[in-house]
Design a protein around this motif. Structure first.
Motif, PDB file in Angstrom:
ATOM      1  N   GLY A   9       1.052  -1.160   0.176  1.00  0.00           N
ATOM      2  CA  GLY A   9      -0.118   0.001   0.014  1.00  0.00           C
ATOM      3  C   GLY A   9       0.887   1.231  -0.017  1.00  0.00           C
ATOM      4  O   GLY A   9       2.221   1.316  -0.017  1.00  0.00           O
ATOM      5  N   GLY A  10       0.139   2.339  -0.187  1.00  0.00           N
ATOM      6  CA  GLY A  10       1.017   3.739   0.002  1.00  0.00           C
ATOM      7  C   GLY A  10       0.055   4.757  -0.612  1.00  0.00           C
ATOM      8  O   GLY A  10      -1.230   4.469  -0.774  1.00  0.00           O
ATOM      9  N   SER A  17      -0.357   3.334 -10.311  1.00  0.00           N
ATOM     10  CA  SER A  17      -0.423   1.969 -10.183  1.00  0.00           C
ATOM     11  C   SER A  17       0.052   1.647  -8.646  1.00  0.00           C
ATOM     12  O   SER A  17       0.931   2.246  -8.203  1.00  0.00           O
ATOM     13  CB  SER A  17       0.161   1.118 -11.116  1.00  0.00           C
ATOM     14  OG  SER A  17      -0.675   1.553 -12.439  1.00  0.00           O
ATOM     15  N   LEU A  18      -0.605   0.558  -8.227  1.00  0.00           N
ATOM     16  CA  LEU A  18       0.113  -0.072  -7.022  1.00  0.00           C
ATOM     17  C   LEU A  18       0.033  -1.586  -7.348  1.00  0.00           C
ATOM     18  O   LEU A  18      -1.241  -2.119  -7.894  1.00  0.00           O
ATOM     19  CB  LEU A  18      -0.465   0.323  -5.720  1.00  0.00           C
ATOM     20  CG  LEU A  18      -0.368   1.530  -5.384  1.00  0.00           C
ATOM     21  CD1 LEU A  18      -1.052   2.039  -4.052  1.00  0.00           C
ATOM     22  CD2 LEU A  18       1.226   1.946  -4.922  1.00  0.00           C
ATOM     23  N   ARG A  19       0.776  -2.394  -6.598  1.00  0.00           N
ATOM     24  CA  ARG A  19       0.577  -3.899  -6.602  1.00  0.00           C
ATOM     25  C   ARG A  19       0.647  -4.408  -4.924  1.00  0.00           C
ATOM     26  O   ARG A  19       1.438  -4.012  -4.424  1.00  0.00           O
ATOM     27  CB  ARG A  19       1.751  -4.531  -7.254  1.00  0.00           C
ATOM     28  CG  ARG A  19       1.258  -6.192  -7.277  1.00  0.00           C
ATOM     29  CD  ARG A  19       2.250  -6.909  -8.262  1.00  0.00           C
ATOM     30  NE  ARG A  19       3.308  -7.443  -7.507  1.00  0.00           N
ATOM     31  CZ  ARG A  19       4.072  -8.240  -7.788  1.00  0.00           C
ATOM     32  NH1 ARG A  19       3.378  -9.126  -8.785  1.00  0.00           N
ATOM     33  NH2 ARG A  19       5.275  -8.464  -7.023  1.00  0.00           N
ATOM     34  N   LEU A  20      -0.553  -4.796  -4.675  1.00  0.00           N
ATOM     35  CA  LEU A  20      -0.785  -5.463  -3.284  1.00  0.00           C
ATOM     36  C   LEU A  20      -0.201  -6.764  -3.349  1.00  0.00           C
ATOM     37  O   LEU A  20      -0.572  -7.420  -4.099  1.00  0.00           O
ATOM     38  CB  LEU A  20      -2.095  -5.144  -2.775  1.00  0.00           C
ATOM     39  CG  LEU A  20      -2.663  -3.699  -2.701  1.00  0.00           C
ATOM     40  CD1 LEU A  20      -4.103  -3.829  -2.034  1.00  0.00           C
ATOM     41  CD2 LEU A  20      -1.669  -2.779  -1.961  1.00  0.00           C
ATOM     42  N   ARG A  66      -9.501  -2.656 -14.460  1.00  0.00           N
ATOM     43  CA  ARG A  66      -8.497  -1.685 -13.673  1.00  0.00           C
ATOM     44  C   ARG A  66      -7.668  -2.632 -12.757  1.00  0.00           C
ATOM     45  O   ARG A  66      -6.494  -2.348 -12.723  1.00  0.00           O
ATOM     46  CB  ARG A  66      -9.068  -0.468 -13.193  1.00  0.00           C
ATOM     47  CG  ARG A  66      -9.695   0.381 -13.973  1.00  0.00           C
ATOM     48  CD  ARG A  66     -10.164   1.663 -13.103  1.00  0.00           C
ATOM     49  NE  ARG A  66     -11.107   1.560 -11.997  1.00  0.00           N
ATOM     50  CZ  ARG A  66     -10.657   1.799 -10.765  1.00  0.00           C
ATOM     51  NH1 ARG A  66      -9.607   2.577 -10.462  1.00  0.00           N
ATOM     52  NH2 ARG A  66     -11.410   1.605  -9.713  1.00  0.00           N
ATOM     53  N   PHE A  67      -8.201  -3.635 -12.051  1.00  0.00           N
ATOM     54  CA  PHE A  67      -7.613  -4.277 -11.120  1.00  0.00           C
ATOM     55  C   PHE A  67      -7.652  -5.613 -11.722  1.00  0.00           C
ATOM     56  O   PHE A  67      -8.405  -6.318 -12.217  1.00  0.00           O
ATOM     57  CB  PHE A  67      -8.484  -4.473  -9.968  1.00  0.00           C
ATOM     58  CG  PHE A  67      -8.428  -3.172  -8.931  1.00  0.00           C
ATOM     59  CD1 PHE A  67      -8.037  -1.900  -9.584  1.00  0.00           C
ATOM     60  CD2 PHE A  67      -8.906  -2.934  -7.831  1.00  0.00           C
ATOM     61  CE1 PHE A  67      -8.114  -0.623  -8.697  1.00  0.00           C
ATOM     62  CE2 PHE A  67      -8.963  -1.930  -6.966  1.00  0.00           C
ATOM     63  CZ  PHE A  67      -8.644  -0.590  -7.590  1.00  0.00           C
ATOM     64  N   SER A  84      -4.852   2.625 -13.043  1.00  0.00           N
ATOM     65  CA  SER A  84      -5.662   3.761 -13.338  1.00  0.00           C
ATOM     66  C   SER A  84      -6.581   3.896 -12.093  1.00  0.00           C
ATOM     67  O   SER A  84      -7.701   4.192 -11.890  1.00  0.00           O
ATOM     68  CB  SER A  84      -6.804   3.364 -14.354  1.00  0.00           C
ATOM     69  OG  SER A  84      -5.915   2.882 -15.484  1.00  0.00           O
ATOM     70  N   LEU A  85      -5.517   3.920 -10.810  1.00  0.00           N
ATOM     71  CA  LEU A  85      -6.173   4.375  -9.491  1.00  0.00           C
ATOM     72  C   LEU A  85      -7.126   5.619  -9.568  1.00  0.00           C
ATOM     73  O   LEU A  85      -6.658   6.807 -10.191  1.00  0.00           O
ATOM     74  CB  LEU A  85      -5.226   4.342  -8.435  1.00  0.00           C
ATOM     75  CG  LEU A  85      -5.005   2.889  -8.097  1.00  0.00           C
ATOM     76  CD1 LEU A  85      -3.572   2.681  -7.378  1.00  0.00           C
ATOM     77  CD2 LEU A  85      -5.822   2.230  -7.277  1.00  0.00           C
TER      78      LEU A  85
END
Length: 127
Positions: A9-10, A17-20, A66-67, A84-85
């Motif tokens: 997270g962040g 984009s982020l990858r959890l 998107r996810f 595309s958050l």
């Protein structure tokens, strides 16, 4: 003791984009089902995406396209790639799993324990 440990997270700008990641620590036989939930400010917790037995996946409409949820069985890890958050994706994201344990007291030699939760990881989408 089995735990689900989330990371990734962040703070990210809209469009980013982020990858959890969610890793199961401890001794298990396999993962029966696993998914990501989120709880935004003032909102109820909701399922975002999940894997069920057989490998099928499901997503809420708000994140489709998107996810992407994926898994690495060898690492007992599930990922949530978020592209595309949007600001409305801001939430604490939680990992949830139903885990399979070896249990020689049962006919099949295993049992499924339901409803393991991680502690959550904060995702903030803001400019």
């Amino acid at each position: 003791q089995v735990q689900l440990v989330e990371s990734g997270g962040g703070l990210v700008q809209p469009g980013g984009s982020l990858r959890l990641s969610c890793t199961v620590s401890g001794s298990i036989l396999s993962i029966n089902a696993m998914g990501w939930y989120r709880q935004g400010p003032g909102k109820e917790r909701e399922l975002v995406a999940g894997f069920v037995s057989g490998g099928n996946t499901n997503y809420i409409s708000a994140v489709k396209g998107r996810f992407t949820i994926s898994r690495d069985n060898a690492k007992n890890t599930v990922y949530l790639q978020m592209n595309s958050l949007k600001p409305e994706d801001t939430a604490v994201y939680y990992c949830n799993a139903d885990l399979v344990f070896r249990d020689e007291s049962t006919v099949g030699g295993y049992r499924v324990d339901y409803g393991y939760w991680g502690r959550g990881t904060q995702v903030t989408v803001s400019s």
